[in-house]
Design a protein around this motif. Structure first.
Motif, PDB file in Angstrom:
ATOM      1  N   GLN A 195     -13.530  -5.842   1.416  1.00  0.00           N
ATOM      2  CA  GLN A 195     -13.577  -5.446   2.823  1.00  0.00           C
ATOM      3  C   GLN A 195     -12.307  -4.690   3.175  1.00  0.00           C
ATOM      4  N   LEU A 196     -12.478  -3.507   3.733  1.00  0.00           N
ATOM      5  CA  LEU A 196     -11.322  -2.731   4.163  1.00  0.00           C
ATOM      6  C   LEU A 196     -10.621  -3.426   5.314  1.00  0.00           C
ATOM      7  N   SER A 197      -9.305  -3.291   5.372  1.00  0.00           N
ATOM      8  CA  SER A 197      -8.547  -3.838   6.493  1.00  0.00           C
ATOM      9  C   SER A 197      -8.784  -3.000   7.737  1.00  0.00           C
ATOM     10  N   ALA A 198      -8.408  -3.530   8.877  1.00  0.00           N
ATOM     11  CA  ALA A 198      -8.535  -2.789  10.131  1.00  0.00           C
ATOM     12  C   ALA A 198      -7.731  -1.494  10.077  1.00  0.00           C
ATOM     13  N   GLU A 199      -6.558  -1.536   9.445  1.00  0.00           N
ATOM     14  CA  GLU A 199      -5.710  -0.347   9.343  1.00  0.00           C
ATOM     15  C   GLU A 199      -6.355   0.701   8.443  1.00  0.00           C
ATOM     16  N   ASP A 223      -7.771   4.563   9.476  1.00  0.00           N
ATOM     17  CA  ASP A 223      -7.429   5.832   8.838  1.00  0.00           C
ATOM     18  C   ASP A 223      -8.676   6.602   8.437  1.00  0.00           C
ATOM     19  N   TYR A 224      -9.705   5.913   7.963  1.00  0.00           N
ATOM     20  CA  TYR A 224     -10.947   6.590   7.606  1.00  0.00           C
ATOM     21  C   TYR A 224     -11.694   7.095   8.843  1.00  0.00           C
ATOM     22  N   ARG A 225     -11.600   6.369   9.962  1.00  0.00           N
ATOM     23  CA  ARG A 225     -12.273   6.796  11.190  1.00  0.00           C
ATOM     24  C   ARG A 225     -11.582   7.983  11.849  1.00  0.00           C
ATOM     25  N   ARG A 226     -10.278   8.047  11.719  1.00  0.00           N
ATOM     26  CA  ARG A 226      -9.461   8.972  12.512  1.00  0.00           C
ATOM     27  C   ARG A 226      -9.937  10.422  12.479  1.00  0.00           C
ATOM     28  N   PRO A 227     -10.288  11.003  11.328  1.00  0.00           N
ATOM     29  CA  PRO A 227     -10.690  12.415  11.344  1.00  0.00           C
ATOM     30  C   PRO A 227     -12.039  12.676  12.006  1.00  0.00           C
ATOM     31  N   PHE A 228     -12.814  11.611  12.229  1.00  0.00           N
ATOM     32  CA  PHE A 228     -14.182  11.783  12.727  1.00  0.00           C
ATOM     33  C   PHE A 228     -14.419  10.939  13.980  1.00  0.00           C
ATOM     34  N   PHE A 229     -13.375  10.837  14.791  1.00  0.00           N
ATOM     35  CA  PHE A 229     -13.451   9.979  15.975  1.00  0.00           C
ATOM     36  C   PHE A 229     -14.467  10.493  16.984  1.00  0.00           C
ATOM     37  N   SER A 230     -14.606  11.824  17.054  1.00  0.00           N
ATOM     38  CA  SER A 230     -15.524  12.447  18.015  1.00  0.00           C
ATOM     39  C   SER A 230     -16.766  12.978  17.311  1.00  0.00           C
ATOM     40  N   PRO A 231     -17.941  12.877  17.942  1.00  0.00           N
ATOM     41  CA  PRO A 231     -19.156  13.437  17.334  1.00  0.00           C
ATOM     42  C   PRO A 231     -19.029  14.915  16.978  1.00  0.00           C
ATOM     43  N   THR A 232     -18.202  15.653  17.700  1.00  0.00           N
ATOM     44  CA  THR A 232     -18.057  17.088  17.440  1.00  0.00           C
ATOM     45  C   THR A 232     -17.377  17.369  16.105  1.00  0.00           C
ATOM     46  N   HIS A 282     -19.701   2.403  -5.259  1.00  0.00           N
ATOM     47  CA  HIS A 282     -19.458   3.848  -5.242  1.00  0.00           C
ATOM     48  C   HIS A 282     -17.979   4.194  -5.096  1.00  0.00           C
ATOM     49  N   TYR A 283     -17.293   3.590  -4.125  1.00  0.00           N
ATOM     50  CA  TYR A 283     -15.887   3.922  -3.874  1.00  0.00           C
ATOM     51  C   TYR A 283     -15.018   3.057  -4.783  1.00  0.00           C
ATOM     52  N   LEU A 284     -15.033   3.419  -6.055  1.00  0.00           N
ATOM     53  CA  LEU A 284     -14.374   2.611  -7.075  1.00  0.00           C
ATOM     54  C   LEU A 284     -12.864   2.571  -6.881  1.00  0.00           C
ATOM     55  N   GLN A 285     -12.311   3.599  -6.241  1.00  0.00           N
ATOM     56  CA  GLN A 285     -10.864   3.656  -6.007  1.00  0.00           C
ATOM     57  C   GLN A 285     -10.404   2.570  -5.044  1.00  0.00           C
ATOM     58  N   GLU A 286     -11.298   2.057  -4.221  1.00  0.00           N
ATOM     59  CA  GLU A 286     -10.934   0.983  -3.299  1.00  0.00           C
ATOM     60  C   GLU A 286     -10.986  -0.393  -3.968  1.00  0.00           C
ATOM     61  N   MET A 323       0.848  -1.204   0.000  1.00  0.00           N
ATOM     62  CA  MET A 323       0.000   0.000   0.000  1.00  0.00           C
ATOM     63  C   MET A 323       0.875   1.243   0.000  1.00  0.00           C
ATOM     64  N   ALA A 324       0.521   2.206  -0.798  1.00  0.00           N
ATOM     65  CA  ALA A 324       1.295   3.437  -0.922  1.00  0.00           C
ATOM     66  C   ALA A 324       1.246   4.249   0.373  1.00  0.00           C
ATOM     67  N   GLN A 325       2.385   4.864   0.711  1.00  0.00           N
ATOM     68  CA  GLN A 325       2.464   5.736   1.882  1.00  0.00           C
ATOM     69  C   GLN A 325       2.278   7.184   1.446  1.00  0.00           C
ATOM     70  N   ARG A 326       1.691   7.977   2.357  1.00  0.00           N
ATOM     71  CA  ARG A 326       1.425   9.366   2.023  1.00  0.00           C
ATOM     72  C   ARG A 326       2.259  10.286   2.902  1.00  0.00           C
ATOM     73  N   SER A 327       2.688  11.388   2.310  1.00  0.00           N
ATOM     74  CA  SER A 327       3.361  12.446   3.050  1.00  0.00           C
ATOM     75  C   SER A 327       2.555  13.711   2.854  1.00  0.00           C
ATOM     76  N   MET A 328       2.033  14.272   3.963  1.00  0.00           N
ATOM     77  CA  MET A 328       1.126  15.401   3.868  1.00  0.00           C
ATOM     78  C   MET A 328       1.873  16.724   3.927  1.00  0.00           C
ATOM     79  N   LYS A 329       1.382  17.684   3.133  1.00  0.00           N
ATOM     80  CA  LYS A 329       1.821  19.062   3.216  1.00  0.00           C
ATOM     81  C   LYS A 329       0.641  19.912   3.666  1.00  0.00           C
ATOM     82  N   TYR A 330       0.923  21.175   4.026  1.00  0.00           N
ATOM     83  CA  TYR A 330      -0.137  22.047   4.534  1.00  0.00           C
ATOM     84  C   TYR A 330       0.021  23.437   3.941  1.00  0.00           C
TER      85      TYR A 330
END
Length: 290
Positions: free
Chosen positions: A176-180, A184-193, A268-272, A1-8
């Motif tokens: 089926q997505l892996s646990a990892e 990653d998909y859950r991480r940005p929305f871990f909290s209801p807020t 729908h998520y054809l990229q997966e 799986m490809a690794q990502r390096s984020m910029k801002y």
């Protein structure tokens, strides 16, 4: 799986995160990958490696998504459109090839309509088109969207139960997505807020004239898409979600200067489900744009 390096980059007083890979400078044409709900640039992680050897690839996290900031916004489509436009200008992107999906298609095509001279090509999949009446939806989509647009039931589903991540995302693909990957998909929305952006998008889908501003936007960019000679690459799958086979056939015949790719089975998520095929087809198509 490809690794990502984020910029801002700072955009309208907030930080937007983005992937920036591949060859080329900002003064040259770049491939701009735009995701939708409830994903992020992570959606493109296995597609971009096929394209990066041929063109600079930029994939932002929409404001409120992924690693981008979550400012106090209503997260209406208009908000996202302002941030995407400002993002493109902040990175001094002159000419772009758009690669769009889900709400990324609405934002990308809206920008393209207003900046058509800077658009060198459009690759699209499972994109958002205006829906004339509620009865044009499938029975399942009708029931789901009616429920999610109920203020009490919808907020409970998306904000409290995180249904877009826990049920909607896995239900939109064949594998089926892996646990990892789920982590990653859950991480940005871990909290209801943090989940207001997830809730707002389905309430903004342009159906039967509502919301009026988003519907008008969709009519305008859809008209542009159907009439422009800008080169296009159109991916579809069986049975799809936004683009079922009967619509895919219509677009395949009516889109001008368009190459159509049938990915086979997909939702729908054809990229997966088809990242390598999508990436390889985009890379090959880019060579025809020179």
């Amino acid at each position: 799986m490809a690794q990502r390096s984020m910029k801002y980059v700072e955009v309208l007083g907030s930080k937007m995160a983005y992937v920036d890979e591949g060859t080329g400078e900002a003064t040259q044409t770049v491939a701009l990958f735009l995701h939708g709900n409830p994903t992020s640039s992570y959606l493109w992680r296995n597609v971009i490696p096929h394209v990066a050897p041929h063109m600079r690839c930029i994939a932002p996290d929409l404001i409120g998504f992924g690693d981008s900031d979550k400012p106090e916004l209503s997260y209406r489509v208009e908000d996202h459109a302002r941030y995407i436009q400002a993002f493109i200008e902040a990175l001094h992107l002159r000419d772009v090839v758009l690669v769009v999906h889900d709400w990324g298609s609405a934002l990308g095509l809206d920008w393209a309509r207003r900046n058509s001279a800077r658009v060198k090509g459009v690759a699209l999949m499972e994109f958002i088109a205006p829906v004339t009446t509620w009865l044009d939806l499938s029975p399942a989509a009708y029931d789901y969207l009616r429920t999610i647009r109920d203020p009490k039931l919808g907020r409970k589903m998306v904000i409290e139960q995180n249904s877009f991540i826990e049920q909607g995302l896995p239900a939109g693909m064949l594998r089926q997505l892996s646990a990892e990957e789920m982590k990653d998909y859950r991480r940005p929305f871990f909290s209801p807020t943090t989940r207001e952006p997830l809730y707002r998008f389905p309430n903004e889908l342009p159906i039967a004239g509502n919301p009026s501003d988003v519907y008008a936007m969709a009519i305008a960019y859809h008209d542009w898409l159907m009439t422009t000679e800008t080169p296009k690459l159109f991916f579809h799958a069986q049975p799809g979600i936004f683009i079922p086979p009967q619509l895919a056939e219509i677009y395949s015949k009516r889109l001008k200067s368009c190459r159509t790719v049938d990915l086979g089975p997909g939702l729908h998520y054809l990229q997966e489900d088809h990242p390598d095929k999508i990436g390889q087809e985009i890379a090959a198509w880019l060579k025809t744009l020179d």
